[in-house]
Design an enzyme around this catalytic site. Structure first.
Site, PDB file in Angstrom:
ATOM      1  N   ASN A  45      43.627 -59.257  28.444  1.00 41.39           N
ATOM      2  CA  ASN A  45      44.134 -59.446  29.582  1.00 41.39           C
ATOM      3  C   ASN A  45      43.498 -61.030  30.206  1.00 41.39           C
ATOM      4  O   ASN A  45      44.069 -61.761  30.803  1.00 41.39           O
ATOM      5  CB  ASN A  45      43.855 -58.627  30.708  1.00 41.39           C
ATOM      6  CG  ASN A  45      44.990 -57.572  30.708  1.00 41.39           C
ATOM      7  OD1 ASN A  45      45.692 -57.376  29.802  1.00 41.39           O
ATOM      8  ND2 ASN A  45      44.549 -56.197  31.458  1.00 41.39           N
ATOM      9  N   ARG A 377      61.619 -59.076  24.712  1.00 44.87           N
ATOM     10  CA  ARG A 377      60.490 -59.044  23.873  1.00 44.87           C
ATOM     11  C   ARG A 377      61.023 -57.715  22.834  1.00 44.87           C
ATOM     12  O   ARG A 377      61.365 -56.771  23.112  1.00 44.87           O
ATOM     13  CB  ARG A 377      59.099 -58.578  24.371  1.00 44.87           C
ATOM     14  CG  ARG A 377      58.837 -59.542  25.435  1.00 44.87           C
ATOM     15  CD  ARG A 377      57.287 -59.300  25.890  1.00 44.87           C
ATOM     16  NE  ARG A 377      57.014 -60.129  27.050  1.00 44.87           N
ATOM     17  CZ  ARG A 377      56.409 -61.191  26.910  1.00 44.87           C
ATOM     18  NH1 ARG A 377      56.185 -61.881  25.701  1.00 44.87           N
ATOM     19  NH2 ARG A 377      55.890 -61.977  28.138  1.00 44.87           N
ATOM     20  N   ARG A 407      56.918 -65.542  26.805  1.00 46.21           N
ATOM     21  CA  ARG A 407      55.690 -66.085  26.850  1.00 46.21           C
ATOM     22  C   ARG A 407      55.034 -65.258  25.720  1.00 46.21           C
ATOM     23  O   ARG A 407      54.876 -64.063  25.746  1.00 46.21           O
ATOM     24  CB  ARG A 407      54.691 -66.120  27.931  1.00 46.21           C
ATOM     25  CG  ARG A 407      53.478 -66.613  27.675  1.00 46.21           C
ATOM     26  CD  ARG A 407      52.579 -66.684  28.889  1.00 46.21           C
ATOM     27  NE  ARG A 407      53.348 -67.535  29.916  1.00 46.21           N
ATOM     28  CZ  ARG A 407      53.286 -67.615  31.183  1.00 46.21           C
ATOM     29  NH1 ARG A 407      53.282 -66.299  31.828  1.00 46.21           N
ATOM     30  NH2 ARG A 407      53.872 -68.358  31.817  1.00 46.21           N
ATOM     31  N   HIS A 437      65.618 -62.276  31.885  1.00 41.26           N
ATOM     32  CA  HIS A 437      64.723 -60.987  31.928  1.00 41.26           C
ATOM     33  C   HIS A 437      65.369 -59.760  32.118  1.00 41.26           C
ATOM     34  O   HIS A 437      64.648 -58.549  31.970  1.00 41.26           O
ATOM     35  CB  HIS A 437      63.403 -61.174  33.052  1.00 41.26           C
ATOM     36  CG  HIS A 437      62.424 -60.276  32.973  1.00 41.26           C
ATOM     37  ND1 HIS A 437      62.004 -59.495  33.790  1.00 41.26           N
ATOM     38  CD2 HIS A 437      61.342 -60.321  31.937  1.00 41.26           C
ATOM     39  CE1 HIS A 437      60.878 -58.825  33.648  1.00 41.26           C
ATOM     40  NE2 HIS A 437      60.384 -59.363  32.450  1.00 41.26           N
ATOM     41  N   TYR A 470      54.233 -47.816  27.510  1.00 42.86           N
ATOM     42  CA  TYR A 470      54.758 -48.149  28.773  1.00 42.86           C
ATOM     43  C   TYR A 470      55.462 -47.170  29.432  1.00 42.86           C
ATOM     44  O   TYR A 470      56.273 -46.552  28.688  1.00 42.86           O
ATOM     45  CB  TYR A 470      55.709 -49.579  28.711  1.00 42.86           C
ATOM     46  CG  TYR A 470      54.673 -50.684  28.461  1.00 42.86           C
ATOM     47  CD1 TYR A 470      53.525 -50.574  27.813  1.00 42.86           C
ATOM     48  CD2 TYR A 470      55.542 -51.937  28.375  1.00 42.86           C
ATOM     49  CE1 TYR A 470      52.935 -51.812  27.254  1.00 42.86           C
ATOM     50  CE2 TYR A 470      54.861 -53.230  27.938  1.00 42.86           C
ATOM     51  CZ  TYR A 470      53.461 -53.124  27.471  1.00 42.86           C
ATOM     52  OH  TYR A 470      52.970 -54.294  26.989  1.00 42.86           O
ATOM     53  N   ARG A 566      51.058 -51.617  40.427  1.00 38.12           N
ATOM     54  CA  ARG A 566      50.019 -51.626  39.221  1.00 38.12           C
ATOM     55  C   ARG A 566      49.225 -52.774  39.405  1.00 38.12           C
ATOM     56  O   ARG A 566      47.933 -52.495  39.126  1.00 38.12           O
ATOM     57  CB  ARG A 566      50.720 -51.572  37.731  1.00 38.12           C
ATOM     58  CG  ARG A 566      49.694 -51.189  36.876  1.00 38.12           C
ATOM     59  CD  ARG A 566      50.215 -51.320  35.522  1.00 38.12           C
ATOM     60  NE  ARG A 566      50.180 -52.921  35.027  1.00 38.12           N
ATOM     61  CZ  ARG A 566      51.209 -53.632  34.835  1.00 38.12           C
ATOM     62  NH1 ARG A 566      52.617 -53.045  34.230  1.00 38.12           N
ATOM     63  NH2 ARG A 566      51.261 -55.014  34.487  1.00 38.12           N
ATOM     64  N   HIS A 594      55.109 -49.465  34.104  1.00 39.52           N
ATOM     65  CA  HIS A 594      55.767 -50.812  33.692  1.00 39.52           C
ATOM     66  C   HIS A 594      57.155 -50.445  34.569  1.00 39.52           C
ATOM     67  O   HIS A 594      57.966 -51.464  34.809  1.00 39.52           O
ATOM     68  CB  HIS A 594      56.240 -50.830  32.402  1.00 39.52           C
ATOM     69  CG  HIS A 594      56.804 -52.390  31.933  1.00 39.52           C
ATOM     70  ND1 HIS A 594      58.058 -52.446  31.687  1.00 39.52           N
ATOM     71  CD2 HIS A 594      56.168 -53.654  32.000  1.00 39.52           C
ATOM     72  CE1 HIS A 594      58.392 -53.730  31.440  1.00 39.52           C
ATOM     73  NE2 HIS A 594      57.006 -54.251  31.676  1.00 39.52           N
TER      74      HIS A 594
END
Length: 693
Positions: A45, A377, A407, A437, A470, A566, A594
């Site tokens: 992170n 992703r 990213r 997205h 997740y 979160r 998530h």
């Protein structure tokens, strides 16, 4: 610098989130190897934070930008505070590392230094070095004829200070420097044969082995010092999407440029030789943003190490095997179920195989005419991508919107895009200036004399690996309004369609924020008229100023608001006259929270939505995002049960204070750990369950 009383700074809030992850590594009630995993996540992170957020602040300073943001911080003031707080976090992280290594040793496994090996073990490691490691090492001298080499971001290097020698005698003359990259293609931890009659598993780190054998790389020189260092570079892409003719080629060019991004942070091993440190700081143009590390650099290796330890299941969480959604369990065809009712799945408790099966079934079904899907992703060995390839090769119309700008997944997505194009899929790279997205799949099927649309809408990526880690919700439906909107959305993303008059969806960048404002305004009106008024919203991050202001307005009108955020939260809850009706909790536990879910009271007729979007400026104004209603009353109740369980968590939930810090929830009730309750699928899928159950 005047810090705002109304807002918490986004980057400082993120540091608070990473601190909550670190607290899980420190928590003695968490299984030992899971604590190592949390410690690894802290490092990963922080790497991303430095390479993107801190790099962005440095970009502002380089451009001469000194204005304050809406939270009252200038780039320079914020950067100074970030580096101080992150430095304190790293010191705390390594304190936890040393404690965990002691605990691990008591459990029969240890990472030791080379000096701790006995003669037989040292001989074994020497042979390993010569056979496996030595062939892939490249010593790089630094002198007038050989300029300082390119140091790759987030890779470990050894800085070697050398002195000319003849045999064992050191010759007169200056010291020299060289650097050696620790090869990331080799395992970071090396298993050493244990001592006789010992059950302890012994490991050493690859850089320690190279350090011990470094003399083999520099004959004619004696080694004065060897210390590790690691550089983090700016990793954000700077794309000119308006001026490029081929977005894929432009991204490939930027990925090559990323390797030479300007330095953001230098980590050096404690006690590094002064000559080596000064050389690194000069060559890498690092003045003050360096950090001395008392321990191994880059603790992200702990995740693979913890996962690979044999005979250690008692040091891990008990496995929770995802169940196949019961609604689909007995069905020969998933679409036959959806013609009767909508189905909601909640990962990781319910298997992602249902999504795979939905796409695979569509790919094989001769009556399916078209499949359209967004990919943000995707896992390395994606069942979904292979199914899309088969569908295109069999003659179906397959359209895939691949987000090349996801990213750190850019290269993988480029590879998927090329494979899909080769198979005959229509591949679209998204819209200029926007990231796609939204997570949605549309299947068009011929049935008798009509076409029926089947849709999957999710809160998380189409990635079977992260779906095991997740928490995310997914809705399967053939509701005609959702199907019509799905077709219109793909037409917008692939063609020149003007914004659609949506029947059910709200879509960013144009329509999502107004829809959210409308829902909040309706709750404000309900409160003012004495009807039930409440909002429960779950997301990863909340940082958009106007969204925060709208929630403040609702709080002042008497709307009860529970936020489950979160990560980043820039809203200050519990401030008298501003936000006393707002409560914010963050849950950090075994799985990454998530899902994005919104519930509003509707004056007594509750409405529930799932979404791909966090309430951040980038999601609401610079991405294609989706908010989808859940029409089926029983499914709405399931999501309400989940939200209410989250709100009542008093084991892993932390409560956000007006100051921006977090405290553990302590309410005197029986312990309730929401992730463990959610694992009981029959419980949360029982419509009769209520907030008081």
């Amino acid at each position: 610098m005047t810090v705002s009383k109304h807002y918490i700074n986004r980057d400082l809030s993120w540091l608070e989130f990473n601190l909550r992850v670190l607290e899980e590594a420190e928590d003695a009630t968490t299984p030992l190897l899971e604590r190592l995993l949390f410690l690894s996540i802290v490092s990963s992170n922080l790497d991303e934070f430095m390479s993107v957020r801190v790099a962005g602040l440095k970009d502002q300073l380089r451009a001469g930008y000194h204005n304050s943001d809406f939270t009252g911080y200038t780039p320079r003031g914020l950067l100074r505070r970030i580096m101080k707080r992150s430095g304190l976090m790293v010191r705390r992280q390594y304190k936890a590392y040393r404690e965990l290594m002691r605990s691990l040793s008591r459990e029969g496994a240890a990472i030791v230094s080379y000096a701790d090996l006995n003669e037989e073990q040292a001989k074994e490691m020497t042979e390993y070095f010569q056979e496996i490691v030595y062939p892939v090492l490249t010593p790089m001298a630094v002198d007038s004829s050989r300029p300082f080499p390119l140091v790759h971001s987030k890779e470990i290097y050894l800085a070697v200070v050398l002195h000319p020698s003849l045999g064992d005698a050191k010759l007169e003359g200056p010291s020299f420097c060289a650097i050696v990259q620790v090869p990331s293609i080799l395992p970071r931890t090396i298993r050493v044969t244990g001592r006789k009659n010992s059950r302890k598993q012994t490991y050493i780190l690859l850089e320690d082995l190279i350090r011990e054998q470094i003399g083999q790389l520099f004959s004619g020189y004696s080694t004065e010092a060897v210390h590790a260092f690691r550089l983090t570079r700016n990793s954000d892409l700077s794309l000119n999407e308006e001026g490029t003719e081929d977005l894929l080629q432009e991204i490939e060019k930027e990925l090559r440029r990323r390797r030479r991004g300007f330095p953001v942070r230098l980590e050096i091993e404690k006690g590094m030789h002064e000559h080596a440190r000064e050389l690194l700081m000069e060559e890498l143009d690092i003045q003050e943003d360096w950090l001395e590390i008392d321990g191994p650099l880059d603790l992200s290796f702990l995740s693979k190490f913890a996962a690979s330890l044999p005979n250690a299941d008692h040091l891990r969480y008990k496995p929770i095997d995802p169940v196949y959604p019961p609604e689909f369990e007995e069905a020969d065809e998933l679409m036959s179920v959806l013609r009767e009712k909508d189905v909601l799945v909640y990962h990781p408790y319910e298997s992602f195989e249902a999504v795979n099966d939905f796409i695979c079934e569509a790919a094989e079904d001769p009556d399916v005419l078209a499949i359209k899907m967004t990919l943000y992703r995707v896992s390395g060995q994606s069942v979904l991508v292979q199914a899309l390839v088969r569908a295109a090769e069999s003659g179906k119309q397959v359209t895939v919107v691949v987000e090349l700008k996801a990213r750190f997944d850019e290269e993988r997505n480029i590879a998927w895009a090329r494979q899909l194009e080769k198979a005959g899929c229509h591949v679209v790279y998204g819209l200029v200036g926007l990231k796609t997205h939204a997570k949605i799949t549309l299947v068009v099927r011929r049935e008798q004399n009509e076409l029926r649309r089947y849709v999957h809408v999710g809160t998380g990526n189409y990635n079977e690996n992260t779906a095991r880690l997740y928490t995310d919700a997914g809705l399967f439906t053939c509701h005609p309004d959702i199907g019509a909107d799905a077709s219109a959305l793909f037409n917008e993303m692939t063609g020149y369609s003007t914004p659609h008059d949506w029947r059910s969806f709200a879509v960013a960048p144009a329509g999502l924020k107004p829809k959210l404002f409308d829902l909040i305004d309706r709750e404000i009106a309900h409160a003012k008229e004495g009807r039930p008024a409440g909002i429960v919203a779950k997301m990863n991050s909340l940082s958009n100023q106007s969204m925060i202001d709208k929630l403040y307005e609702a709080s002042q009108a008497g709307v009860s608001i529970d936020l489950i955020v979160r990560g980043v939260c820039c809203l200050r809850p519990g401030v008298e006259g501003l936000s006393e009706n707002i409560r914010v909790i963050s849950i950090v536990d075994r799985y990454l929270e998530h899902s994005r879910i919104l519930a509003v009271s509707g004056g007594g007729e509750e409405e529930v939505y799932i979404s791909s979007a966090d309430w951040m400026t980038r999601n609401l104004s610079r991405r294609v995002e989706l908010l989808c209603p859940v029409y089926d009353p029983s499914l709405r109740q399931m999501l309400l049960n989940l939200l209410r369980t989250n709100v009542r968590d008093n084991v892993k939930a932390r409560l956000l204070q007006p100051s921006g810090s977090y405290v553990r929830v302590e309410n005197g009730e029986l312990p309730l750990r929401s992730q463990f309750v959610a694992a009981d699928i029959p419980l949360w899928k029982t419509v009769a369950a209520s907030a008081s159950d």
